[in-house]
Design a protein around this motif. Structure first.
Motif, short mmCIF file in Angstrom:
data_model
loop_
_atom_site.label_atom_id
_atom_site.label_comp_id
_atom_site.label_asym_id
_atom_site.label_seq_id
_atom_site.Cartn_x
_atom_site.Cartn_y
_atom_site.Cartn_z
N ARG A 1 -4.78 15.79 3.49
CA ARG A 1 -5.27 14.90 4.54
C ARG A 1 -4.10 14.45 5.39
N LEU A 2 -4.35 14.23 6.66
CA LEU A 2 -3.36 13.67 7.58
C LEU A 2 -3.84 12.32 8.05
N ASP A 3 -2.95 11.38 8.15
CA ASP A 3 -3.26 10.05 8.69
C ASP A 3 -2.26 9.82 9.81
N VAL A 4 -2.71 9.95 11.05
CA VAL A 4 -1.84 9.79 12.21
C VAL A 4 -2.04 8.39 12.76
N ARG A 5 -0.96 7.67 12.95
CA ARG A 5 -0.99 6.32 13.52
C ARG A 5 -0.06 6.26 14.72
N TYR B 1 4.73 -1.72 8.96
CA TYR B 1 3.94 -0.79 8.15
C TYR B 1 4.56 -0.67 6.77
N LEU B 2 3.75 -0.92 5.75
CA LEU B 2 4.19 -0.76 4.37
C LEU B 2 3.33 0.32 3.74
N VAL B 3 3.96 1.32 3.18
CA VAL B 3 3.24 2.39 2.49
C VAL B 3 3.56 2.23 1.02
N ILE B 4 2.53 1.96 0.24
CA ILE B 4 2.68 1.68 -1.19
C ILE B 4 2.44 2.98 -1.96
N PHE C 1 9.74 9.57 14.94
CA PHE C 1 8.54 10.10 14.30
C PHE C 1 8.82 10.09 12.81
N VAL C 2 7.90 9.58 12.03
CA VAL C 2 8.12 9.45 10.59
C VAL C 2 7.00 10.15 9.83
N TRP C 3 7.37 11.02 8.91
CA TRP C 3 6.43 11.57 7.94
C TRP C 3 6.70 10.86 6.62
N ILE C 4 5.67 10.43 5.92
CA ILE C 4 5.81 9.89 4.57
C ILE C 4 4.92 10.76 3.70
N LEU C 5 5.51 11.42 2.71
CA LEU C 5 4.77 12.44 2.00
C LEU C 5 5.35 12.70 0.62
N SER C 6 4.53 13.31 -0.22
CA SER C 6 4.99 13.71 -1.55
C SER C 6 5.80 14.99 -1.44
N GLN C 7 6.46 15.37 -2.52
CA GLN C 7 7.25 16.60 -2.51
C GLN C 7 6.36 17.82 -2.23
N ASP C 8 5.17 17.86 -2.84
CA ASP C 8 4.26 18.98 -2.60
C ASP C 8 3.84 19.04 -1.13
N ASN D 1 7.18 9.73 -3.20
CA ASN D 1 7.12 9.88 -1.75
C ASN D 1 8.51 10.04 -1.17
N GLN D 2 8.55 10.75 -0.07
CA GLN D 2 9.78 10.90 0.69
C GLN D 2 9.49 10.43 2.10
N MET D 3 10.50 9.96 2.78
CA MET D 3 10.36 9.63 4.18
C MET D 3 11.22 10.61 4.95
N ASP D 4 10.63 11.24 5.94
CA ASP D 4 11.29 12.26 6.73
C ASP D 4 11.29 11.79 8.18
N LEU D 5 12.43 11.53 8.75
CA LEU D 5 12.51 11.04 10.12
C LEU D 5 12.83 12.18 11.08
N TRP D 6 12.10 12.24 12.18
CA TRP D 6 12.34 13.25 13.20
C TRP D 6 12.38 12.57 14.56
N ARG D 7 13.24 13.02 15.42
CA ARG D 7 13.35 12.48 16.77
C ARG D 7 12.19 13.01 17.60
N SER D 8 11.38 12.13 18.13
CA SER D 8 10.26 12.51 18.97
C SER D 8 9.78 11.22 19.63
N GLY D 9 9.93 11.12 20.94
CA GLY D 9 9.72 9.83 21.56
C GLY D 9 10.85 8.95 21.06
N ASP D 10 10.54 7.79 20.54
CA ASP D 10 11.57 6.95 19.95
C ASP D 10 11.87 7.37 18.51
#
Length: 106
Positions: free
Chosen positions: A38-42, A50-53, A78-85, A67-76
């Motif tokens: 599933r994707l949850d785009v905000r 924003y707190l992700v528990i 862009f953050v992905w928060i996701l499991s290793q899988d 969970n990992q947080m992956d930061l990418w430059r896009s606009g100001d």
């Protein structure tokens, strides 16, 4: 070079329906979301923290890093928060995007 995050950001800014059906938005970008993911785009708000528990383990005990947080430059930013899988699936989706847009990683 436009990357997946930039393309998704531009699409979300121009089409509010992206928030309702992110998988369809990824499809518009030529990327298939793996079954069961599933994707949850905000769209970030300046007045919101924003707190992700992380999920609890079945026994209720801390289960280590999930969970990992992956930061990418896009606009100001862009953050992905996701499991290793999910990280492996994300890398695959990025490869699909690059392949369909004819771009090589630089």
């Amino acid at each position: 070079m436009t990357d997946l995050e930039q393309a998704l950001t531009a699409l979300a800014w121009g089409d509010p329906a992206v928030l309702q059906d992110p998988a369809a938005a990824m499809s518009k970008l030529g990327v298939d979301v793996p079954n069961g993911m599933r994707l949850d785009v905000r769209v970030q708000r300046r007045d919101t923290l924003y707190l992700v528990i992380p999920p609890a383990s079945p026994d209720g005990e801390p289960g280590g890093v999930v969970n990992q947080m992956d930061l990418w430059r896009s606009g100001d930013q862009f953050v992905w928060i996701l499991s290793q899988d999910a990280k492996l699936a994300l890398l695959g989706m990025r490869e699909q995007f690059r392949g369909r847009t004819g771009q090589d990683e630089q």
